[in-house]
Design a protein around this motif. Sequence first.
Motif, PDB file in Angstrom:
ATOM      1  N   GLU A  93      38.565  29.221  39.704  1.00  0.00           N
ATOM      2  CA  GLU A  93      38.369  30.292  39.485  1.00  0.00           C
ATOM      3  C   GLU A  93      39.707  31.155  38.645  1.00  0.00           C
ATOM      4  N   LYS A  94      40.880  30.888  38.996  1.00  0.00           N
ATOM      5  CA  LYS A  94      41.924  31.468  38.549  1.00  0.00           C
ATOM      6  C   LYS A  94      42.469  31.138  37.325  1.00  0.00           C
ATOM      7  N   THR A  95      42.255  29.567  36.966  1.00  0.00           N
ATOM      8  CA  THR A  95      42.478  28.963  35.850  1.00  0.00           C
ATOM      9  C   THR A  95      41.595  28.517  34.770  1.00  0.00           C
ATOM     10  N   GLU A  96      40.459  29.335  34.796  1.00  0.00           N
ATOM     11  CA  GLU A  96      39.481  28.975  34.056  1.00  0.00           C
ATOM     12  C   GLU A  96      39.880  29.235  32.482  1.00  0.00           C
ATOM     13  N   ASP A  97      41.060  29.973  32.076  1.00  0.00           N
ATOM     14  CA  ASP A  97      41.408  30.088  30.775  1.00  0.00           C
ATOM     15  C   ASP A  97      42.564  29.286  30.595  1.00  0.00           C
ATOM     16  N   SER A  98      43.271  28.535  31.479  1.00  0.00           N
ATOM     17  CA  SER A  98      44.279  28.085  31.490  1.00  0.00           C
ATOM     18  C   SER A  98      44.372  26.489  31.272  1.00  0.00           C
ATOM     19  N   THR A  99      45.429  26.009  30.938  1.00  0.00           N
ATOM     20  CA  THR A  99      45.491  24.467  31.013  1.00  0.00           C
ATOM     21  C   THR A  99      45.876  23.817  32.020  1.00  0.00           C
ATOM     22  N   VAL A 100      45.222  22.997  32.794  1.00  0.00           N
ATOM     23  CA  VAL A 100      45.686  22.570  34.183  1.00  0.00           C
ATOM     24  C   VAL A 100      45.739  20.975  33.930  1.00  0.00           C
TER      25      VAL A 100
END
Length: 712
Positions: free
Chosen positions: A644-651
């Motif tokens: 949820e926290k990284t839905e717009d980030s690259t992981v």
Amino acid sequence: MKKLFGFLKPYALQVVVIICVLMVQAYCDLSLPAYTSDIVNVGIQQSGIDEKVPEALAGEDLNLILAFVPEEDRAEVADAYEESSDSYDYEGTVMALKEQVKEDDSQLEELSDQMGLPMVMAMAAEESGINMNGAEGMTGEASGQMEDLPDSMVEQAVAAYIQSAYEKIGIDVGDISSRYILSTGGKMLLLAGLGMAASILVGLMASRVGAGLGRSLRERVFRKVVGFSNGEFDKFSTASLITRSTNDIQQIQLLTVMILRMVLYAPIMAIGGIWNVFHTNVDMSWIIALAVVLIFLLVAVLFAVVMPKFRILQNLVDRLNLVSREILTGLSVIRAFGTEKHEEERFDDANKDLTRANLFVNRAMTFMMPTMMLIMNAISVLIVWVGGHSIDEGTMQVGDMMAFIQYTMQIIMAFLMICMISVMLPRAAVSAERVDGVLESHTLINDPEDPEKLPEESKGQVVFDHVSFRYPGAEEDVLEDISFTAEPGQTTAIIGSTGCGKSTLVNLIPRFYDVTEGSIRLDGHDIRSLTQHDLREKLGYVPQKGVLFSGDIASNILFGNPDGTDEEMEEAARIAQATEFIEAKKRQYHSHIAQGGSNVSGGQKQRLSIARAIAKHPAVYIFDDSFSALDYKTDVALRGALKEKTEDSTVIIVAQRISTIMHAEQILVLDDGKIVGKGTHKELLRDCPEYYQIASSQLSEKELEQDMKEVG
């Protein structure tokens, strides 16, 4: 030595000021023996009479002197005196030196030359009971004999004659002696006080320069080390870097103070002492040359024997630090395997080697000091023996010999100081080279001269374009032709066997190493075209081994975002599943964290490391096998909250467990540094044998069959 003086360049002005103050101190110290000589020669032996012609004398005494003065000079000598108007305890006429003659140094010097021998001859005539008429007859014969007398004997005879002339007219010679001794002693006290003040001032300034240099070097070394890539850490061991930052810099700092306080002072004293010696008694100057030659021979022998030991000494300090650090860091493993005895022996060997080297150096120094003292005492005895003969022959006065001894001791002490420093110098020179080796080392990772700028709202797309990498000095590539794209809003997972290059691959993104071939791009920019600071600002990196810093939990979570709020901190802790154990502590987020996080468990340490990355709000998250210390339940909960926290980030996740990455949008399978599979979990089960082999070793047969049915 060149390196040592190179470090002192920023303090050039302070060094010049110190040299000036040292000259003042040297002037004071070098002036004292001359005053001592004056007190003995003039104050005591000559009753304080330092004039070369009498300022007042009986008329009959002047007439007797004139009888011995050459005929061509008599009128000039007679004209220098006039009848005194002062009252004296003497019934006859008293002749006084004219005021204009007293004030004219050149005329006084000429008068001294004209009256010197005649006064000695007059004293001899008086002692023999010869009158004026007899004096006229003995002038030629006595003059020839007197001219053969040494200058020092003539000076003493003149002083004795002036003393008797003063006593004859009622002048208190004892009072003159007392006043001269007190006056000269007062000057000595003033010079001693000024020298002491200069010495204290030099000590303060030298200490400030030394402390400033130490601080500057530690700061420069620390800044350099912080900028090291992993390649430089492979070159310099951690133990060696610690030794260079502490022990080596301490050696340089100590020697700097000694150089400014003693080494610069010693040649000033030596040159000044030699100058004064040649103006005291040149006949004994060969003794100084003998002393200097003996000292230089001693130093040369010491250098030849001790010099090779200093580099070995610093390397042995490195080794002892390395062994100590390994033992203390791995103490739990040592206890678990019961190898305490072996480690004790290993430490004891390193300790004994260092002790032997130190003992050798210290014994060399202890040999030097008594030898130096022997030379000093032998030279003193030689001076007294030679000087005693000179005094007996009338070519030297007692005070001159005393001054010569003091000057000689000052010269020898100056060389002694240099010798003492010379024993420290090689070790400090080695330390300077070691510190300079760090400062001048070429850093493999550098910022570009004209860096590009990332937009403030970075998307976080990471592209590997035909990347190959080999470690510095290695013969083969660790990674070969790696190409993939990690998109924002997606999770890219990397899996493979141990040693296949997973951690190496993600370490290339923050530029811990630079690629050998190909390029890595962040939002279209080659990461080598960005500054390291700008690049790493966009990354949230969680290492394979959780690293915490001494402080409290709050400072560790907000380590990458020091201006973050309490709400951000608590949110990061909640996502990392750390809230439960944090709130169970008495002081919660203000609970103390020991150095290295030694007072929390491995799982707690890992969760705090993950919370630290989350609190930074980066565009790209990099998890280098960061979930290995978590149980399955915590792993699932953490990945769910993280999604949820990284839905717009690259992981980007490196993992060993299939369960951690099976829901990733893209999975890369590495084998021997190459990508052998790329796709989703189900696609790889179907198309990649290496991935299927890993999955079959971790999933139950039921889970594997279910996944294969869905694929089929």
